[in-house]
Design a protein around this motif. Structure first.
Motif, PDB file in Angstrom:
ATOM      1  N   ARG B  81       0.834  -1.202   0.000  1.00 38.07           N
ATOM      2  CA  ARG B  81       0.000   0.000   0.000  1.00 38.07           C
ATOM      3  C   ARG B  81       0.866   1.249   0.000  1.00 38.07           C
ATOM      4  N   SER B  82       1.941   1.227   0.805  1.00 34.20           N
ATOM      5  CA  SER B  82       2.720   2.467   0.885  1.00 34.20           C
ATOM      6  C   SER B  82       3.528   2.712  -0.396  1.00 34.20           C
ATOM      7  N   ILE B  83       4.041   1.669  -1.041  1.00 36.36           N
ATOM      8  CA  ILE B  83       4.773   1.989  -2.287  1.00 36.36           C
ATOM      9  C   ILE B  83       3.812   2.346  -3.405  1.00 36.36           C
ATOM     10  N   ALA B  84       2.582   1.829  -3.353  1.00 41.51           N
ATOM     11  CA  ALA B  84       1.621   2.142  -4.412  1.00 41.51           C
ATOM     12  C   ALA B  84       1.317   3.637  -4.428  1.00 41.51           C
ATOM     13  N   SER B  85       1.351   4.261  -3.236  1.00 44.41           N
ATOM     14  CA  SER B  85       1.018   5.691  -3.199  1.00 44.41           C
ATOM     15  C   SER B  85       2.280   6.549  -3.160  1.00 44.41           C
ATOM     16  N   ASP B  86       3.441   5.917  -3.330  1.00 37.80           N
ATOM     17  CA  ASP B  86       4.704   6.659  -3.232  1.00 37.80           C
ATOM     18  C   ASP B  86       5.045   7.268  -4.589  1.00 37.80           C
ATOM     19  N   THR B  87       5.023   8.587  -4.674  1.00 39.98           N
ATOM     20  CA  THR B  87       5.291   9.212  -5.980  1.00 39.98           C
ATOM     21  C   THR B  87       6.750   9.054  -6.378  1.00 39.98           C
ATOM     22  N   GLU B  88       7.622   8.820  -5.389  1.00 38.25           N
ATOM     23  CA  GLU B  88       9.030   8.640  -5.774  1.00 38.25           C
ATOM     24  C   GLU B  88       9.174   7.363  -6.606  1.00 38.25           C
ATOM     25  N   LEU B  89       8.404   6.323  -6.254  1.00 37.47           N
ATOM     26  CA  LEU B  89       8.517   5.076  -7.012  1.00 37.47           C
ATOM     27  C   LEU B  89       7.976   5.259  -8.425  1.00 37.47           C
ATOM     28  N   THR B  90       6.801   5.894  -8.554  1.00 36.32           N
ATOM     29  CA  THR B  90       6.282   6.103  -9.914  1.00 36.32           C
ATOM     30  C   THR B  90       7.269   6.931 -10.721  1.00 36.32           C
ATOM     31  N   GLY B  91       7.867   7.940 -10.041  1.00 36.53           N
ATOM     32  CA  GLY B  91       8.882   8.742 -10.735  1.00 36.53           C
ATOM     33  C   GLY B  91      10.063   7.881 -11.138  1.00 36.53           C
ATOM     34  N   ALA B  92      10.486   6.976 -10.241  1.00 36.75           N
ATOM     35  CA  ALA B  92      11.642   6.134 -10.529  1.00 36.75           C
ATOM     36  C   ALA B  92      11.358   5.199 -11.698  1.00 36.75           C
ATOM     37  N   ILE B  93      10.127   4.667 -11.721  1.00 30.88           N
ATOM     38  CA  ILE B  93       9.778   3.778 -12.837  1.00 30.88           C
ATOM     39  C   ILE B  93       9.851   4.551 -14.150  1.00 30.88           C
ATOM     40  N   GLN B  94       9.302   5.759 -14.108  1.00 28.63           N
ATOM     41  CA  GLN B  94       9.298   6.580 -15.319  1.00 28.63           C
ATOM     42  C   GLN B  94      10.736   6.899 -15.746  1.00 28.63           C
ATOM     43  N   ASN B  95      11.555   7.336 -14.769  1.00 27.80           N
ATOM     44  CA  ASN B  95      12.949   7.661 -15.099  1.00 27.80           C
ATOM     45  C   ASN B  95      13.662   6.449 -15.691  1.00 27.80           C
ATOM     46  N   TYR B 264      16.469  16.476  -6.914  1.00 25.04           N
ATOM     47  CA  TYR B 264      15.053  16.250  -6.570  1.00 25.04           C
ATOM     48  C   TYR B 264      14.526  14.927  -7.141  1.00 25.04           C
ATOM     49  N   GLU B 265      15.236  13.859  -6.926  1.00 25.02           N
ATOM     50  CA  GLU B 265      14.768  12.544  -7.368  1.00 25.02           C
ATOM     51  C   GLU B 265      14.615  12.433  -8.889  1.00 25.02           C
ATOM     52  N   SER B 266      15.112  13.407  -9.652  1.00 30.91           N
ATOM     53  CA  SER B 266      14.845  13.364 -11.093  1.00 30.91           C
ATOM     54  C   SER B 266      15.702  12.314 -11.797  1.00 30.91           C
ATOM     55  N   THR B 267      16.711  11.751 -11.135  1.00 34.53           N
ATOM     56  CA  THR B 267      17.436  10.628 -11.730  1.00 34.53           C
ATOM     57  C   THR B 267      17.327   9.403 -10.837  1.00 34.53           C
ATOM     58  N   SER B 268      16.318   9.396 -10.010  1.00 35.32           N
ATOM     59  CA  SER B 268      16.108   8.226  -9.165  1.00 35.32           C
ATOM     60  C   SER B 268      15.587   7.089 -10.042  1.00 35.32           C
ATOM     61  N   THR B 269      16.304   5.969 -10.046  1.00 40.14           N
ATOM     62  CA  THR B 269      15.850   4.816 -10.837  1.00 40.14           C
ATOM     63  C   THR B 269      15.322   3.755  -9.889  1.00 40.14           C
ATOM     64  N   MET B 270      14.820   2.670 -10.454  1.00 41.31           N
ATOM     65  CA  MET B 270      14.174   1.669  -9.607  1.00 41.31           C
ATOM     66  C   MET B 270      15.140   1.045  -8.620  1.00 41.31           C
ATOM     67  N   VAL B 271      16.327   0.693  -9.111  1.00 37.87           N
ATOM     68  CA  VAL B 271      17.268   0.055  -8.196  1.00 37.87           C
ATOM     69  C   VAL B 271      17.759   1.062  -7.162  1.00 37.87           C
ATOM     70  N   TRP B 272      17.906   2.284  -7.584  1.00 37.03           N
ATOM     71  CA  TRP B 272      18.282   3.335  -6.617  1.00 37.03           C
ATOM     72  C   TRP B 272      17.227   3.439  -5.532  1.00 37.03           C
ATOM     73  N   PHE B 273      15.966   3.422  -5.924  1.00 36.23           N
ATOM     74  CA  PHE B 273      14.848   3.458  -4.980  1.00 36.23           C
ATOM     75  C   PHE B 273      14.927   2.270  -4.015  1.00 36.23           C
ATOM     76  N   ILE B 274      15.134   1.100  -4.600  1.00 36.67           N
ATOM     77  CA  ILE B 274      15.199  -0.108  -3.777  1.00 36.67           C
ATOM     78  C   ILE B 274      16.361  -0.021  -2.790  1.00 36.67           C
ATOM     79  N   TRP B 275      17.514   0.409  -3.312  1.00 32.42           N
ATOM     80  CA  TRP B 275      18.719   0.492  -2.486  1.00 32.42           C
ATOM     81  C   TRP B 275      18.499   1.432  -1.298  1.00 32.42           C
TER      82      TRP B 275
END
Ligand SMILES: Nc1ncnc2c1ncn2[C@@H]1O[C@H](COP(=O)(O)OP(=O)(O)OP(=O)(O)O)[C@@H](O)[C@H]1O
Ligand SMILES: [Mg+2]
Lengths: 382, 317
Positions: B81-95, B264-275
Motif C-alpha cells: 500500500r505504501s509503495i503504491a502511493s509513493d510518488t518517488e517510485l512512480t517517478g523512478a519507474i518513469q525515469n 530532486y529525485e529526477s534521476t532516481s531509478t528503480m534500483v536506486w529506490f530499492i537500495w
C-alpha cells in the motif's frame, strides 16, 4: 555388412506424411536405388535409416538388429548428404579423414585410405583446399569420398552425382559400381536420374508422394510397370497411354478406342470368368515409344495416324504422331525420311503392351516380382 | 497379399507390439533428454540457490517488516500500500523507462552502424575494436568519475569547451533532464564496445552467399540490410534486446556515483529506490516490494520481446 529391412515405415512432418507405410527388404550386399520425383520422401527415408529423424511408426532392422532406438552415432552407416554437409573449417583432406580419425585409426592408415578415396574421385590436387574454395561438383565428390573412405555396415547416398557434369557422372557412376562390386556393402542410393537407377541398381524402388509404387529389378520395373505412375515416370519420353476398353473376343483380348482396334496377347490380364466385366470399359493401353514401329498407312492391326512433329536427338528420331485420339511418341531411325503431315500406321508386338485398369494398376497378374511381398503397391493394399 | 509368404512369417512383420514400440521410443527420447539435463545440472544448482530462492524470499519479505537485521514480522499488504502511493517510485519507474529506452536505442544504433563499418572496412579495424572495448574494462565507479569530471561546472571539459566558444556554462548534473541524459551517455559509452563487437560477430555470421543472391536479385545496400541481414540477425537481436533490458532496468552504479538520484529525485531509478529503502531508510519491506515490481516489469518486457522478435516456428535445416 548387413541386410536392411524397412518395415511399414511412416514419417510425418506436422500434417505432411512424407513417408506412408513403406516396406523394403534390402539383401546383404544389395545396391537398392530409391527413385522418385522431387519431394516424394527419398531423403526422409535415408535420414530415418541413419537415425537423423525418428520414425513415427515402423521398424528399421539392420543386420538383424532393430535400430530405431539406437543412437545414430552407433548405427555404423555412412551417408552422402544431398547438400554435401562438408565441414567448412576443415581442408578436403581433413574432411575425408574425419570418420577415420574419429575411429582412431593410425596416421598411416588414414593417409592411405584418404589417398585411395581421393584418387578414385579425382581429388588429389584439391586436398589442401577448404570446401568454400571448391565448385559444387568438387564438393559433391568430397562428400562422396568422406562416405566411401571407410567400410560401414551400409552406405546411404542421397543423389551423390547430381552436380557432376555428364562425363564425370558416367565415370563416377562406373567407379561406384566397381567399388560396390569390390566391397559388397549394402547400399541405398537415392536418385531421380533414371539412367543412374537403371544402370546401378540391383533393384529399383519407385516412390511417389511417400508411397512405394513398385520394387523390382530395372528390367522388371521398366518392362512391367505396376501402375500408370511407374509407367510414365520411367522412360524418356515416357510410355504412351491410350484410353479405351478391353474386350475378350474368341480366346484373346482386343483393345478398342478412338480410331483404334487392336488385338493384344492373352496374358495382358486374366481372361474373364463370365462375360465382360465392367471395369474393362475404362482402361489405358500402355506402349513404349521404342516399341512402336512405323508402317505404311492402312496396314492391318496397325493404328492409323499422322506425323505431327519431328525431334531428332542425334542417335534417335522422336516422332509425335496423332493417333487414337491422342498424341503418341514414337522412337525411330534418325535417317527416316518421314515428314510432318504424312499418314502412317503404327505397329507393335502385342506381347509388349501393358494395360492399366481404371485405378491405374497394371492388369497383368505377374507384375509383382514373386520373391518380394513389398512389391505390391501399398496404395492398392489395405 | 501374397500367397508365397504365408507359409512362414512375413519378413515385414513388426517385432514390437504397439505398446512396446511406444515404450522403447519414450525410453530412447528420455535417454537423450536425460543427457541434456545432466549437462544443465551444474547451472541449475546455483540458479536455484542464488536466484530462485532469493527471488521467492523477496516476495515473502515484501509482506513483512524487517527481516535482515531484526526478525521478520508479517504485516500483510502494508508495504505494498505504501509503495503504491509513493510518488518517488512512480517517478523512478518513469525515469528508468526513459533512461532504458534512450540508452538501448542509442547504443544499439551506434553499435550496429559501427559494426557495419568495421565489417566493411577491415583494415586497421582491430585498433578501433580495442578502443571501443576499453571502457567496458573500467569499473563503473571509474566511469562515473570520468563523467563527473567531464560535466563539472567549474573545471569539466564540457563546460570549459562551452566557455571557450562563448556559451554559458551548464549545470549539467544539477538539472534533471541533463543529469539523466548524462547517465544515458555514460552507460552508452561504457556499453558501446561490447555491443559493437556483438553485432560485428553477428554480422559475420550472415552467409555471404545469401547477400550475393540478394545482390543479384537487385537488392541495394539498405534493402539487403533490411530484408536479409536483419531477419537473419533476429535471434541475435532478440538476445541483445533481452539482455539490454535486463541490464538497463537495473541501472544503479552510474546513478550512485554521478547524481545520487538527484536533483530532486529526477534521476532516481528503480534500483536506486530499492537500495535507498533497503540500506538508508531501513524500510526493507518496501524495498522488497519494489524489487518484486521491478522483476515483474523485466519479465513482462522479456516476454514481449520474445513475442515480437522470437522465431515464428523452429525449422530444421
Ligand atoms: N523438416 C521438414 N519439415 C517439414 N516437411 C518436410 C521436412 N523435410 C521434408 N519435408 C517434406 O517431406 C516430403 C519429402 O521430403 P524429402 O526431402 O524426403 O524429398 P525427396 O524425395 O528427397 O526430394 P528431392 O528429390 O527434391 O530431394 C516433402 O514434401 C517435404 O516438403
Ligand atoms: Mg532429397
Amino acid at each position: 555388412m548387413a541386410d536392411i529391412s524397412i518395415k511399414h515405415l511412416v514419417k510425418r512432418f506436422g500434417k505432411v506424411e512424407a513417408v506412408s507405410d513403406v516396406s523394403l527388404q534390402i539383401a546383404d550386399g544389395e545396391f537398392l536405388v530409391l527413385l522418385g520425383p522431387s519431394g516424394c520422401g527419398k531423403s526422409t527415408i535415408l535420414r530415418v535409416v541413419a537415425g537423423l529423424e525418428d520414425a513415427d511408426a515402423g521398424e528399421i532392422v539392420i543386420g538383424g538388429r532393430l535400430i530405431n532406438f539406437i543412437d545414430p552415432v552407433r548405427r555404423n552407416v555412412a551417408m552422402v548428404f544431398q547438400n554435401y554437409a562438408l565441414y567448412p573449417h576443415m581442408s578436403v583432406y581433413k574432411n575425408i579423414a574425419f570418420p577415420l580419425q574419429i575411429a582412431k585409426q593410425s596416421k598411416e592408415e588414414v593417409g592411405l585410405a584418404v589417398g585411395r578415396a581421393a584418387a578414385m574421385l579425382g581429388l588429389e590436387n584439391l586436398l589442401q583446399r577448404l570446401p568454400g574454395e571448391l565448385s559444387g561438383g568438387q564438393r559433391q565428390r568430397v562428400a562422396l569420398a568422406r562416405a566411401i573412405v571407410r567400410a560401414p555396415q551400409a552406405f546411404l547416398m542421397d543423389e551423390p552425382l547430381s552436380n557432376l557434369d555428364a562425363q564425370l557422372r558416367i565415370q563416377t557412376r562406373l567407379e561406384l559400381i566397381q567399388l560396390h562390386q569390390r566391397l559388397g556393402i549394402t547400399t541405398i542410393y537415392v536418385t531421380h536420374d533414371q539412367i543412374e537407377a537403371m544402370t546401378m541398381g540391383d533393384r529399383i524402388a519407385v516412390l511417389s508422394e511417400g508411397v512405394l509404387q513398385q520394387i523390382g529389378t530395372p528390367q522388371e520395373v521398366y518392362r512391367r510397370p505396376a501402375n500408370v505412375f511407374v509407367a510414365t515416370f520411367l522412360g524418356a519420353p515416357p510410355m504412351n497411354l491410350i484410353g479405351g476398353e478391353l474386350e475378350w473376343v474368341e480366346f484373346g483380348w482386343r483393345f478398342r478406342g478412338d480410331n483404334i482396334d487392336v488385338p493384344l496377347s492373352a496374358d495382358v490380364t486374366s481372361p474373364p470368368e463370365d462375360g465382360n466385366p465392367a471395369d474393362m470399359r475404362q482402361v489405358k493401353l500402355g506402349l513404349r515409344p521404342e516399341h512402336l514401329r512405323i508402317g505404311p498407312p492402312g496396314e492391318t492391326g496397325g493404328i492409323a495416324g499422322q506425323v505431327q512433329f519431328l525431334e531428332p536427338v542425334g542417335s534417335d528420331l522422336f516422332l509425335t504422331v496423332e493417333a487414337a485420339g491422342t498424341l503418341l511418341q514414337v522412337r525411330t531411325d534418325p535417317d527416316s525420311p518421314l515428314q510432318p503431315g504424312e499418314n502412317v500406321s503404327l505397329l507393335f508386338d502385342p506381347w509388349r503392351a501393358q494395360v492399366f485398369g481404371p485405378d491405374g494398376q497394371n492388369l497383368r497378374r505377374d507384375t509383382a516380382p514373386v520373391e518380394s511381398a513389398a512389391a505390391l503397391a501399398p496404395a492398392a493394399a489395405s | 497379399m501374397m500367397s508365397t509368404v504365408s507359409a512362414e512369417k512375413a519378413w515385414d512383420e513388426l517385432t514390437l507390439s504397439e505398446a512396446e514400440y511406444r515404450r522403447a521410443g519414450a525410453r530412447y527420447r528420455q535417454r537423450r533428454s536425460l543427457r541434456a539435463y545432466l549437462f544443465l545440472l551444474p547451472y541449475f544448482i546455483p540458479f536455484i540457490a542464488f536466484l530462485l530462492v532469493p527471488a521467492l524470499w523477496s516476495i515473502w519479505l515484501s509482506f513483512n517488516r524487517g527481516g535482515i537485521l531484526d526478525p521478520a514480522k508479517y504485516v500483510g499488504l502494508e508495504n505494498w500500500r505504501s509503495i503504491a502511493s509513493d510518488t518517488e517510485l512512480t517517478g523512478a519507474i518513469q525515469n528508468t523507462a526513459v533512461y532504458a529506452v534512450e540508452a538501448i536505442l542509442l547504443v544499439f544504433t551506434l553499435a550496429i552502424v559501427l559494426a557495419l563499418l568495421l565489417n566493411r572496412y577491415r583494415k586497421g579495424s582491430n585498433i578501433f575494436k580495442l578502443a571501443l572495448y576499453v571502457p567496458l574494462l573500467a569499473p563503473a565507479v571509474l566511469v562515473g568519475l570520468i563523467w563527473q569530471f567531464l560535466t563539472n561546472f567549474d573545471f569539466g571539459f564540457i563546460n570549459l569547451a562551452l566557455d571557450a566558444m562563448g556559451f554559458d556554462r551548464l549545470n549539467i548534473l544539477g538539472s534533471g533532464r541533463l543529469a539523466l541524459l548524462t547517465i544515458v551517455l555514460a552507460e552508452v559509452w561504457r556499453g558501446l564496445g561490447f555491443w559493437t563487437l556483438y553485432f560485428l560477430a553477428s554480422l559475420q555470421n550472415v552467409p555471404e552467399e545469401l547477400l550475393d543472391a540478394a545482390r543479384v536479385d537487385g537488392a541495394r545496400g539498405v534493402q539487403r540490410f533490411r530484408r536479409v541481414t536483419i531477419p537473419l540477425l533476429r535471434p541475435m537481436l532478440l538476445f541483445a534486446v533481452v539482455i539490454a533490458i535486463i541490464a538497463n532496468f537495473q541501472v544503479f552504479d552510474t546513478v550512485y556515483v554521478l547524481t545520487q538520484g538527484g536533483p530532486y529525485e529526477s534521476t532516481s531509478t528503480m534500483v536506486w529506490f530499492i537500495w535507498k529503502r533497503l540500506f538508508q531508510f531501513q524500510e526493507t519491506g518496501q524495498g522488497y516490494a519494489a524489487a518484486v515490481v521491478l522483476l515483474a516489469i523485466i519479465l513482462a518486457l522479456t516476454a514481449i520481446s520474445f513475442r515480437v522478435l522470437g522465431a515464428r516456428r523452429k525449422r530444421r535445416a
